[in-house]
Design an enzyme around this catalytic site. Structure first.
Site, PDB file in Angstrom:
ATOM      1  N   HIS A  58       0.951  -1.274   0.121  1.00 19.62           N
ATOM      2  CA  HIS A  58       0.110  -0.080  -0.150  1.00 19.62           C
ATOM      3  C   HIS A  58       0.952   1.208   0.049  1.00 19.62           C
ATOM      4  CE1 HIS A  58      -3.850   2.229   1.306  1.00 19.62           C
ATOM      5  NE2 HIS A  58      -2.782   3.256   1.655  1.00 19.62           N
ATOM      6  N   GLU A  59       2.002   1.174   0.900  1.00 25.32           N
ATOM      7  CA  GLU A  59       2.609   2.508   1.131  1.00 25.32           C
ATOM      8  C   GLU A  59       3.646   2.628  -0.222  1.00 25.32           C
ATOM      9  OE1 GLU A  59       1.568   4.632   3.139  1.00 25.32           O
ATOM     10  OE2 GLU A  59       0.411   3.048   4.385  1.00 25.32           O
ATOM     11  N   HIS A 103       1.849   4.492  -2.895  1.00 27.94           N
ATOM     12  CA  HIS A 103       1.500   5.639  -2.602  1.00 27.94           C
ATOM     13  C   HIS A 103       2.854   6.375  -3.381  1.00 27.94           C
ATOM     14  CE1 HIS A 103      -1.766   6.819  -0.145  1.00 27.94           C
ATOM     15  NE2 HIS A 103      -1.524   5.931   0.607  1.00 27.94           N
TER      16      HIS A 103
END
Ligand code: NI
Length: 188
Positions: A141-142, A145
């Site tokens: 997820h990160e 980003h």
């Protein structure tokens, strides 16, 4: 230390690749301190620099697993290797994901069960974490980003459309929206 505003989907910095970190200096340390404090107050288990308007390729994470073991760190200029995705249907209870930049929403998303993260810490030392399960999900997820990808970009139907409609209902999806942990309570 300063709690930072968290950008909401539609803010351009969230939707483009972040710039590589070149200098491991006090400015970077201050940013990391702000990121940990902001993530803790939000609260969240991960926060990427673009989410607080910083066009820099790093994220912080802090998550405690079922055995009470804490996984906490900062990943600068990360790369990631992933095991292939399982192809059975996504579990709508066990695979629910959310994002501080799409506050108040959660949708099921298939992630790889295993992620090998390689990155640098604030001292400029390279490290590798071989992660499984939820920690692997946080890393994916990160890392996304930092590539300008939000989790809702990856959803499959019907969740993709549900997320898009929710974002439109809130009036997001365009520049200018943010929230401040400790002041705003977007989760209701
Ligand atoms: Ni997020």
């Amino acid at each position: 230390m300063r709690i930072r505003e968290i950008a909401i989907t539609g803010e351009p910095v969230l939707h483009r690749p972040a710039a590589r970190v070149e200098r491991f200096d006090d400015d970077l340390r201050d940013l990391v301190t702000d990121m940990f404090a902001t993530m803790e107050l939000a609260p969240g288990v991960g926060l990427a620099a673009p989410q607080i308007g910083e066009d820099r390729a790093l994220f912080v994470y802090d998550w405690v697993d079922d055995d009470e073991r804490q996984h906490r760190g900062v990943a600068i200029n990360p790369t990631i290797m992933l095991a292939p995705l399982r192809v059975d249907p996504v579990d709508e209870d066990e695979e629910l994901e959310g994002c501080l930049s799409v506050p108040g929403e959660r949708f099921p998303l298939r992630r790889s069960d295993r992620a090998i993260l390689t990155a640098w810490n604030v001292d400029g030392n390279e490290f590798t974490v071989d992660a499984e399960g939820w920690l692997a999900r946080i890393f994916q997820h990160e890392y996304d980003h930092l590539r300008g990808i939000l989790y809702n970009d990856r959803l499959v139907e019907p969740f993709f459309t549900e997320a898009r409609d929710a974002i439109h209902r809130e009036g997001w999806g365009k520049p200018g929206f943010s929230w401040l942990p400790g002041r705003d309570h977007p989760e209701g």
